[in-house]
Motif scaffolding. Structure first.
Motif: not given
Lengths: 104, 235
Positions: B122-127
């Motif tokens: 989820m963090t990777l997608n967000d960033l």
């Protein structure tokens, strides 16, 4: 071989924890040693999403028909709504229902 | 690639991340439950099982280790298995590097302590979509970690629970989640090419190379697309 009698067991667990800490920290640390040329950044960018795909492939290969239909349901929800939790929930539900019905 | 600036990480971000990942963490709770029950049949004492869950915090590894546990433990194979199964974490960490490097060193590594599949994805997608904060990584990690402990403990205490996690589809949680993460981001030809190559390489490695090498092989194969096809920054 290593004995798990007495304190041995704690040593084994501590070593496992250290290995895990290395895998969690190591990626950032090792990448930090690389020169951050555009080509390196571009590699990281292309690699990052590829991790997801590489994790996914064996799961899809090994899944039974119920599991695959579940993933199909997840994909459907994602195409329609782009909401991950809804997609995952429906995927699990579909898988469980098909297995419950004994169809796979 | 959008300009990369230092991600923010406030208490409020962490709290939001916690609640965001909590739903998926409930599946982790059930996995923890299954692990606790399985651990009861092993040669490990309850205290040792909990200590392992707290410090190691890696589901697949912990399940694998149960089978190897006895009065004597083959330490080298055990550590190599741990390393192999979780070598994907190295790549996950590396993928966050372009943002994490902009943080002070202590913060950088502290935010990786509970790095796990769900909060990473989820963090990777967000960033990548320009949502520049690490609340999901840290807060989500706390949610996942807490649920893993709660699940392990419940399994150890109840001694029974879900007999067969497969029957309720729990073996597909990871697959469905990763699939949803693949489909959430923006796609372009370069990305699709990287992913296609990754899929083929991962499959080949899964079939013909030693166990647990498929993630590394697939991800590196996908990465090579980036070496030859440079992403130019957006104007």
């Amino acid at each position: 071989m290593m004995s798990t009698e007495g304190y041995g067991v704690y040593l084994v667990i501590a070593l496992m924890a250290l290995v895990m800490l290395f895998t969690r920290f190591g990626g950032v640390f090792i990448t930090g040693l690389l020169p951050l040329r555009p080509r390196v950044m571009s590699f990281i960018d292309a690699m990052s999403g590829s991790v997801l795909v590489a994790v996914l492939v064996p799961i899809a290969v090994e899944a039974d028909m119920a599991g695959r239909l579940g993933m199909l349901a997840t994909a459907g929800v994602m195409l329609l709504t782009a909401r991950p939790m809804a997609g995952v929930s429906l995927g699990i539900l579909v898988t469980a229902l098909i297995r419950f019905g004994g169809m796979s | 690639m959008p300009d990369i600036v230092a991600p923010q990480l406030t208490g409020a971000d962490i709290r939001r991340g916690f609640w965001r990942i909590l739903p998926i963490s409930l599946f982790v709770f059930v996995f923890g439950l299954a692990f606790g029950v399985a651990a009861l049949q092993s040669n490990m004492a309850n205290v040792e099982v909990m200590l392992m869950s707290i410090t190691v915090f890696a589901g697949t590894v912990q399940f694998a280790v149960l089978d190897m546990w006895g009065a004597q433990v083959p330490i080298l194979p055990l550590l190599l298995t741990t390393l192999a199964i979780n070598s994907r974490m190295l790549l996950m960490g590396a993928s966050l590097y372009p943002w994490l490097r902009l943080l002070p060193v202590r913060r950088r590594y502290a935010s990786l302590i509970t790095l796990s599949d769900a909060n990473w994805a989820m963090t990777l997608n967000d960033l990548q979509q320009g949502r520049n904060n690490l609340g999901t990584l840290v807060g989500g990690g706390i949610a996942l970690w807490t649920c893993w402990q709660a699940g392990t403990l419940t399994g150890l205490l109840l001694g029974s629970g879900i007999k067969d996690p497969k029957s309720i589809g729990l073996d597909m949680v990871m697959g469905c989640f990763m699939l949803s993460m693949v489909m959430v981001g923006k796609r372009n030809l370069r990305k699709s090419l990287a992913w296609g190559l990754s899929a083929i390489a991962a499959y080949a490695a899964y079939r013909w190379l030693p166990p647990n090498t498929h993630v590394i092989v697939g991800a590196l194969a996908g990465g090579t697309v980036g070496i030859f096809w440079l992403e130019t920054p957006k104007q």
